[in-house]
Design a protein around this motif. Structure first.
Motif, short mmCIF file in Angstrom:
data_model
loop_
_atom_site.label_atom_id
_atom_site.label_comp_id
_atom_site.label_asym_id
_atom_site.label_seq_id
_atom_site.Cartn_x
_atom_site.Cartn_y
_atom_site.Cartn_z
N ALA A 506 -13.28 11.35 2.33
CA ALA A 506 -11.94 11.91 2.14
C ALA A 506 -11.04 10.96 1.37
CB ALA A 506 -11.32 12.24 3.50
N GLU A 507 -11.18 9.66 1.61
CA GLU A 507 -10.36 8.69 0.88
C GLU A 507 -10.68 8.73 -0.61
OE1 GLU A 507 -9.65 3.87 0.50
OE2 GLU A 507 -10.60 4.68 2.30
N ASP A 508 -11.97 8.84 -0.95
CA ASP A 508 -12.35 8.93 -2.37
C ASP A 508 -11.74 10.17 -3.01
OD1 ASP A 508 -13.82 6.62 -2.24
OD2 ASP A 508 -15.70 7.65 -1.78
N GLN A 549 -6.05 6.27 9.58
CA GLN A 549 -6.04 5.08 8.74
C GLN A 549 -4.67 4.87 8.10
OE1 GLN A 549 -9.05 5.25 5.68
NE2 GLN A 549 -8.25 3.48 4.58
N LEU A 550 -4.08 5.96 7.62
CA LEU A 550 -2.77 5.87 6.98
C LEU A 550 -1.66 5.60 8.00
CD1 LEU A 550 -3.12 8.76 4.39
CD2 LEU A 550 -2.78 6.34 3.86
N GLU A 557 -6.90 -2.17 2.43
CA GLU A 557 -7.40 -0.95 1.80
C GLU A 557 -6.52 0.24 2.14
OE1 GLU A 557 -11.31 0.19 2.99
OE2 GLU A 557 -11.62 1.42 1.19
N SER A 558 -6.09 0.35 3.39
CA SER A 558 -5.25 1.48 3.78
C SER A 558 -3.89 1.40 3.09
CB SER A 558 -5.09 1.53 5.30
OG SER A 558 -4.48 0.33 5.77
N HIS A 688 -0.06 -6.21 6.62
CA HIS A 688 -0.37 -5.81 5.25
C HIS A 688 0.75 -4.98 4.63
CE1 HIS A 688 -4.46 -7.39 5.42
NE2 HIS A 688 -4.58 -6.84 6.62
N VAL A 689 1.52 -4.30 5.49
CA VAL A 689 2.62 -3.49 4.97
C VAL A 689 3.68 -4.38 4.33
CG1 VAL A 689 4.44 -1.85 5.62
CG2 VAL A 689 2.18 -1.68 6.66
#
Length: 726
Positions: A506-508, A549-550, A557-558, A688-689
């Motif tokens: 789905a990410e791809d 993930q989001l 990566e997210s 990471h944000v």
């Protein structure tokens, strides 16, 4: 003519043979029979030869039809008198009789049949060297317009059949060329004659007629087309016997030489013929196995359309399905290997390979057939084709990519098929092709937000996956299809995209779609497409992991994915806000909502906000609603929701959101300035944000919205400047 010219015949015998009355000719024949017996008793071979020569040369070929009749009865009498020695003189006895088979006088033709019957009765197996000539004559007499001649020919025919059946010296090899020529006759009586002989010869134990079946099988099927019920019944019985013989004598059967014949008749409009031919193909595949692989394309061309048949042709459909399944079972991983070209010969005028020693699948002709049949009007045929595509991709992944440029566009066209089952299979096939390691790698991947050079990304962002070039081609074509067919997007877009997310990562999918939309010049379509993608992201069970993930943004990566989506989501302001709410970037959502006052608010815009409010009330945003309990650390979340409330007119959605906010503890106590709190009243920033450059993202949003405004109001571009200056 002088008497000595007819010696050893007497004048009375000569006169009798020339007489128009049968009785007088008969009397003369009896006298000849007596004379020959005397010659035999005295072993006078010279006189016997002289007598047969006179009968053959002076009577049987005479211009007088009564003389020809006399000659025929005389030759028959000679043979009867010779008895077991008749075989020694057949070269003189039979040829003149056969000549009379073609006489213009029907009575002469009848007496010729009678004469040869009598000759064969005494000579028996000795007549077999003349069999081809006898058969040729009988095949014509079987269609004779005179009933007496036909009856006489039938009597002779039965006698010859008895001789062949009881003999061990019948020359089948020399007979086959004659049979091959005669079997395409158009006369129904000749057809019956030929089929009857085939059945007789097949019943002879010592004759291996099945080994010669390729020589006349096509002709037999042509006879089968006759509308005469008796002929059809005979053909059906004969073909049934031959098929049983094939099963008994597999080692002597040349399957390859008969397959193309069966393929042709498997496409017959005659249901019985079609059923029979396909039944033969089924048995051939069972008996011969992979030796028939070179003919796969031809067989598929014949049977795939049969998948479309309804109840009226259910028997044909079932046999065709069996053939199709049997063919599929023949395909193995060995067919993905290269073979020596010296082992294969190709007929350039034919779709089918003519094999020598090769038993591998030739993929080119197969793909040609599948490509054509993919547009067949029947759903069942299209389904069968797609299952073949999937099988070939699974068994021959390397070779299928040699044909993919032909097949791939046709698969893409089928995405708009009205059948859900067809679309599912097409998606599965395209997904397998797009993600296959056997496919060529992507030559030059487009610049992605995850590569560290796009707005909002950092140097340590997660690298983009390397997929084969057909994945990106697939995604581009899906997008192009939706662009040109808005009805398809509206009715099947969600279905197609959800299935893609199941079949591929789905990410791809979302990364690729987002990158394509970044280059989109049709802003209206881009906004619509983002709206669909966003709704699927927020509601589809297939995207649960991607949502999770989001929502957390716990990895580089997210965060990279968020930034990638954000760029294209900017085409739709409400979708952009919903993405920020999903990813818990509440402060940025609040900043976006403050800009909404400068956007053009229309009915469509308000409808989207209405749906967002409904989503906030759905299980997807349970986490968000629970965070409202901690107003001290969710100031920007609360402010964002109030921002949505202020945008809404007083509608049902307004009431729903207001009621929700009324439930928030101290929900209305929004401080006017939180600059001194150092973010204490907002959601704690994640590791990471913190690396995301939200200022660049906000600039991206304003830039895209400016383009939308200019595109819509091309005459007043200066009005959009206020948006960028905010």
């Amino acid at each position: 003519m002088a008497e000595k010219d007819f010696q050893p015949l007497t004048q009375n015998v000569v006169r009798g043979l020339n007489d128009k009355l049968y009785d007088k000719r008969k009397t003369a024949a009896l006298e000849i029979e007596r004379m020959v017996k005397e010659f035999v008793a005295s072993n006078d071979v010279r006189q016997i030869k002289r007598l047969t020569a006179v009968l053959a040369e002076e009577f049987a070929v005479s211009h007088n039809n009564h003389s020809r009749k006399g000659g025929l009865i005389g030759l028959a009498a000679t043979a009867i008198a010779l008895g077991k020695d008749a075989g020694l003189y057949l070269k003189s006895l039979i040829p003149p009789v056969l000549t009379c088979f073609y006489d213009q006088d029907s009575r002469v033709r009848y007496y010729a049949c009678e004469a040869l019957f009598n000759i064969a009765k005494v000579a028996r197996g000795s007549v077999l060297p003349f069999f081809n000539d006898i058969f040729d004559g009988l095949s014509k007499l079987a269609a004779d317009p005179d009933m007496n001649v036909k009856n006489g020919a039938e009597l002779l025919d039965r006698s010859v059949k008895d001789i062949v059946t009881e003999s061990s010296s019948f020359d089948l090899v020399s007979f086959i060329p004659l049979l091959r020529d005669r079997i395409y006759t158009a006369n129904p009586f000749a057809k019956q004659f030929l089929v009857s002989w085939l059945m007789v010869l097949d019943a002879v134990p010592d004759l291996d007629l099945v080994a010669h079946l390729p020589e006349f099988l096509d002709g037999l099927f042509n006879i089968f087309k006759d509308r005469n019920p008796e002929i059809r019944k005979m053909c059906e019985a004969a073909l049934g016997e031959f098929l049983r013989g094939i099963k008994r004598e597999t080692k002597n059967v040349n399957f390859a030489d008969m397959v193309n014949i069966l393929v042709i008749h498997s496409q017959s409009e005659d249901e019985v013929i079609q059923f029979t031919a396909i039944t033969w193909l089924r048995e051939f595949i069972t008996l011969s196995g992979r030796t028939l692989l070179p003919f796969n394309a031809g067989i598929l061309k014949a049977i795939l359309p049969c998948m479309a048949y309804d109840q009226d042709k259910q028997n044909i459909k079932e046999v065709a399905k069996t053939v199709n399944q049997s063919l599929m079972r023949l395909i193995t991983e060995d067919d993905d290997k290269d073979v020596d070209s010296d082992t294969v010969s190709m007929d350039c005028d034919n779709d089918f390979v003519q094999p020598q020693t090769q038993t591998q699948l030739d993929l080119g002709p197969v793909v040609n057939v599948l490509t054509v049949q993919l547009s067949h009007k029947s759903i069942q045929t299209r389904i069968a084709v797609l299952r073949w595509v999937l099988l070939l991709h699974m068994k021959t992944p390397n070779k299928i990519f040699g044909q993919i440029e032909q097949l791939f566009p046709e698969l893409l066209k089928t995405l708009s098929d009205p059948s859900d089952e067809v679309v599912l299979l097409v998606l599965e096939a395209l997904a397998e092709i797009s993600a296959s390691p056997a496919g060529p790698p992507r030559n030059s991947p487009s610049q992605s937000i995850s590569e560290g050079s796009s707005p909002g990304s950092e140097q340590n962002a997660a690298p983009h996956r390397q997929l084969n070039k057909y994945f990106h081609k697939f995604m581009n074509n899906v997008m192009s299809l939706f662009r040109t067919d808005r009805k398809l997007l509206e009715e099947r877009g969600s279905f197609i995209l959800r299935q893609l997310c199941l079949l591929l990562n789905a990410e791809d999918i979302y990364r690729a779609m987002s990158e394509i939309l970044l280059q989109e010049n049709d802003f209206q379509f881009a906004s619509l497409m983002v709206r669909y993608l966003n709704m699927i992201l927020l509601t589809s069970s297939e995207l649960f992991d991607l949502r999770d993930q989001l929502r957390e943004l716990a990895t580089a990566e997210s965060c990279s994915l968020f930034c990638c989506l954000y760029q294209s989501w900017c085409h739709n302001p409400v979708a952009t806000v919903s993405l920020c709410l999903l990813t818990q970037n509440y402060q940025h959502a609040c900043e976006l909502l403050m800009i909404f006052g400068h956007l053009e608010v229309n009915v469509e815009f308000l409808i989207q906000i209405d749906k967002l409010v409904q989503l906030i009330e759905s299980p997807i945003f349970t986490f968000l609603r629970l965070q409202l309990l901690d107003t001290q650390h969710n100031h920007f979340l609360l402010k964002s929701l109030y921002g949505l409330l202020m945008l809404l007119p007083q509608s049902d959605a307004f009431t729903t959101l207001r009621n929700r906010l009324d439930c928030v503890p101290n929900g209305r106590a929004l401080p006017s300035d939180i600059s001194d709190t150092h973010g204490a009243h907002d959601f704690p920033l994640r590791e990471h944000v913190q690396r995301i450059n939200f200022k660049e993202l906000l600039h991206q949003f304003k830039t895209v919205q400016q383009k939308h405004f200019i595109n819509k109001h091309s005459r007043s571009p200066h009005l959009a400047k206020n948006l960028l200056n905010m």
